[in-house]
Design a protein around this motif. Structure first.
Motif, mmCIF file in Angstrom:
data_model
loop_
_atom_site.group_PDB
_atom_site.id
_atom_site.type_symbol
_atom_site.label_atom_id
_atom_site.label_comp_id
_atom_site.label_asym_id
_atom_site.label_seq_id
_atom_site.Cartn_x
_atom_site.Cartn_y
_atom_site.Cartn_z
ATOM 1 N N ARG A 170 51.776 46.209 46.512
ATOM 2 C CA ARG A 170 52.580 47.105 45.666
ATOM 3 C C ARG A 170 51.901 48.457 45.498
ATOM 4 N N GLY A 171 50.810 48.648 46.207
ATOM 5 C CA GLY A 171 50.176 49.971 46.208
ATOM 6 C C GLY A 171 48.956 50.091 45.314
ATOM 7 N N ILE A 172 48.558 48.995 44.665
ATOM 8 C CA ILE A 172 47.424 49.063 43.748
ATOM 9 C C ILE A 172 46.126 48.825 44.535
ATOM 10 N N PRO A 173 45.197 49.776 44.499
ATOM 11 C CA PRO A 173 43.961 49.622 45.274
ATOM 12 C C PRO A 173 43.179 48.364 44.875
ATOM 13 N N ALA A 188 50.133 54.462 41.268
ATOM 14 C CA ALA A 188 49.124 54.373 42.336
ATOM 15 C C ALA A 188 49.721 54.890 43.644
ATOM 16 N N GLN A 189 50.961 54.515 43.901
ATOM 17 C CA GLN A 189 51.626 54.995 45.121
ATOM 18 C C GLN A 189 51.814 56.510 45.069
ATOM 19 N N GLU A 211 51.728 50.917 36.825
ATOM 20 C CA GLU A 211 50.447 51.039 37.541
ATOM 21 C C GLU A 211 50.682 51.181 39.051
ATOM 22 N N ALA A 212 51.580 50.328 39.567
ATOM 23 C CA ALA A 212 51.850 50.325 41.009
ATOM 24 C C ALA A 212 52.558 51.619 41.429
#
Lengths: 251, 444
Positions: free
Chosen positions: B399-402, A105-106, A101-102
């Motif tokens: 970690r980049g998760i909105p 998302a990036q 997921e991370a």
């Protein structure tokens, strides 16, 4: 790559950073050392964008763009990674799912295509081997019930998967036995490259036996009070911080 | 509703109208008349619950004042085709699936597993043949009318699933009971009545679900009796995904004989008003029950779970873990009572209720109660009410998760500790998907 000028920040109304300057170029490894309470962790959290730290002055630029107005997730997508001193446990959130997921998302935020499950599994398998993590930890909830060493290894796994441009490691060496310390160091050394920069925030010189820094800074009273090469770290080990901070404090 | 004027529900009138309907029906269910009479006489003597009764203190029944609920008449639902309910079906299922539409058995939508003669499957209305004598003997054996709705169910029951698993038989595929509610011109009330009997050493899995086609106002007033004979094992998984305008009441009565095992997971996600009463009686030594539940209360939803766990026999283990997720002006009511009788030495009971509040306007009324009359027992309880953890949120975002997705992941993580206990993969998938969809409309 990272350019910090005259940064001041406070937590709960108390000034922690008092005019900090720092310049980090691609390919460099910087160690930021200093006594407890000197502002090391505050610096790391301000860079990652944590709530509750209010920046009262100065500038932080990352690759020529101001960082301070960006949300934490935007900073991550631009390539900033903070390895936590105390990695957070996420009960019920599967570790592999979280990583995918991370990462995606990036990638989405950068306009890159997402990895499908097959490509992700291949990547994760390779990275797990690289950081010598027990494979079953990837199937468990994030950090939940992990030992201290396992949590730190999990941070390094994330770093290996995200391949950040700037990795900030906040006291990642604290509480590690020698094997875990070696794994963490190997993980950091593996991502060293001419395009990447690493900032090691640490209280002890020990970590620097495994990750050789290009520049060593001493942070005291919220400012960089001394900058040198790795010899400075050795000097700190024998003399402590007192001669730099004007206080009688053991290293 | 045909007129703008507000009409209220009179439960005695519901009873009378329901009785007229039953009288006009077939005579095949005459064997039920004694049970129905007991129900009817209790309806006449029991008042509608109000806030003065402790068990209803936080659970108003004011919806009855806002509309007139009428007994559902069988008939027009035959027109529903399998394609209409396809979205509601679980994938990859081999076992028997009994589908009820507005409380009535729908043979065209149901699936009877071929060659599955080991468990005896019947329906109350007799549409699957005569109800076996063993089932007739057990019906209404353990149901107690703790409130008028239970009495109303007994008085007006006309259909429901009846399962009998003979001695030492082990049913491999899960047996599913699926309720589908379809909107009517008038708000309807139906009274599904189920009975599950596992004989000595028998094993089975039962899935019980409540769904709706479209948004409609109706009241599902279900009652389930479960009898677990010595050494039997039942896995009972429930998913309530009623219409957002509906009322749902499930009154469950479980008896555990010596050495039997009951594993229960419920996810109550739907309905404007939802209440589950679970009464469990440890009647024999060394039995064990594991009960897990997830309650979702989004804006203006009320979700109530009342547990009444009676340790009357010694050496039994019960573990109850219920979690609530609240948003908007949602309300969760949890009342968990564990009674350990004087003779129930060596009881091991633990109860927990943890609630996650996504909104400051939500309300949780939680009350764990331990009543212990034995002196050699191990009992514990704990409840918490909290918000999303800021450290967890920051960790995910770093970690980049909105932010919105991070909140959703943490809610799912909170729920997953309960949903993870669902053994059926298709049911687990459906519950997870519904929860995710419903958390999308996060209010803050």
């Amino acid at each position: 790559m990272l350019s910090i000028r005259n940064l001041t920040a406070d937590v709960d109304g108390k000034a922690i950073l008092n005019g900090l300057d720092l310049e980090v170029k691609p390919g460099e490894v910087h160690a930021i050392m200093g006594p407890n309470g000197s502002g090391k962790s505050t610096l790391a959290h301000v860079l990652a964008g944590r709530d509750g730290y209010s920046v009262s002055g100065g500038e932080v630029e990352f690759e020529g763009q101001s960082l301070l107005d960006l949300e934490p997730e935007e900073r991550a997508a631009r390539g900033i990674f903070l390895a936590f001193q105390y990695p957070v446990e996420l009960p019920g959130v599967n570790n592999a799912h979280f990583l995918k997921e991370a990462l995606n998302a990036q990638r989405r935020a950068r306009g890159e295509s997402e990895l499908d499950s097959v490509a992700f599994l291949k990547l994760i398998k390779e990275k797990i081997a690289q950081v010598s993590m027990q494979p079953e930890l990837i199937k468990r909830p994030v950090n939940a019930g992990f030992s201290g060493g396992e949590k730190k290894r999990n941070e390094i796994l994330q770093m290996a998967v995200f391949e950040p441009k700037l990795a900030i490691l906040d006291e990642t060496d604290s509480g590690l036995d020698i094997d875990a310390l070696r794994t963490v160091s190997d993980g950091v050394n593996a991502i060293r490259s001419p395009e990447r920069a690493i900032v090691l925030v640490t209280h002890y010189q020990r970590l620097l036996d495994y990750i050789e820094p290009d520049v060593v800074h001493v942070l005291a009273g919220g400012r960089i009070v001394r900058t040198g090469d790795k010899a400075l770290a050795k000097e700190l080990e024998s003399k402590g911080y007192g001669w730099l901070t004007g206080r009688d404090e053991a290293a | 509703m045909t007129t703008g004027e507000q009409r209220a529900t009179d439960l005695e009138k519901v009873l009378r109208r329901g009785q007229q309907q039953l009288a006009a029906g077939s005579a095949a269910d005459n064997w039920l008349s004694a049970v129905r009479e007991r129900g009817a006489s209790d309806v006449m003597t029991m008042a509608r619950p109000d806030r003065k009764q402790e068990a209803w203190r936080y659970t108003p029944t004011s919806f009855l004042d806002k509309a007139e609920y009428a007994p559902v008449v069988e008939g027009p639902f035959g027109a529903i085709q399998p394609a209409d309910v396809e979205e509601l079906m679980l994938g990859d299922q081999q076992g028997t699936c009994l589908v009820f539409v507005n409380g009535y058995y729908a043979p065209a939508l149901s699936r009877l597993a071929p060659g599955q003669h080991m468990p005896q499957v019947a329906v109350l209305s007799g549409q699957l043949g005569d109800v076996p004598a063993q089932l007739k003997a057990h019906l209404d054996g353990i149901a107690e009318h703790h409130h008028v709705f239970a009495a109303l169910n007994s008085a007006l029951m006309s259909d429901g699933a009846l399962l009998y698993v003979p001695r030492s038989a082990s049913v491999q595929a899960p047996i599913e009971i699926l309720h589908v509610s379809v909107g009517l011109d008038e708000p309807g009330i139906c009274h599904p009545r189920h009975l599950i009997v596992l004989e000595e050493g028998a094993q089975a899995q039962v899935i019980e679900r409540y769904c709706a086609l479209g948004e409609a106002v109706y009241f599902t007033n279900a009652l389930v009796e479960i009898i677990l004979r010595p050494g039997s094992r039942l896995s009972h998984e429930r998913l309530q995904e009623e219409s957002a305008l509906a009322q749902h009441l499930s009154d469950l009565h479980v008896r555990l004989d010596e050495g039997s095992r009951y594993k229960h997971v419920s996810a109550t996600l739907g309905g404007a008003w939802s209440r589950t009463d679970l009464r469990l009686n440890f009647a024999g030594e060394g039995a064990q029950a594991d009960l897990d539940g997830l309650m979702l209360a989004r804006d203006k939803q009320l979700n109530d779970v009342h547990l009444d766990i009676q340790h009357t026999a010694p050496g039994c283990i019960s573990r109850e873990s219920f979690k609530g997720i609240l948003d908007g002006r949602g309300k969760v009511v949890f009342d968990g009572r564990i009674l350990v009788a004087q003779d129930a030495q060596q009881t091991d009971a633990s109860l927990s209720n943890h609630n996650l509040m996504l909104s400051r306007s939500a309300e949780v009324d939680t009350k764990p109660q331990l009543e212990i009359y034995a002196d050699d027992v191990k009992c514990s309880h704990g409840t918490t009410v909290g918000e999303l953890d800021h450290n967890m949120l920051f960790y995910l975002r770093s970690r980049g998760i909105p932010s919105a997705r991070a909140r959703q992941m943490l809610c799912q993580g909170f729920a997953e500790e309960i949903l993870d206990r669902i053994e059926n993969p298709a049911l687990h998938g459906r519950a997870t998907r519904l929860l995710t969809e419903r958390l999308m409309t996060y209010s803050e």
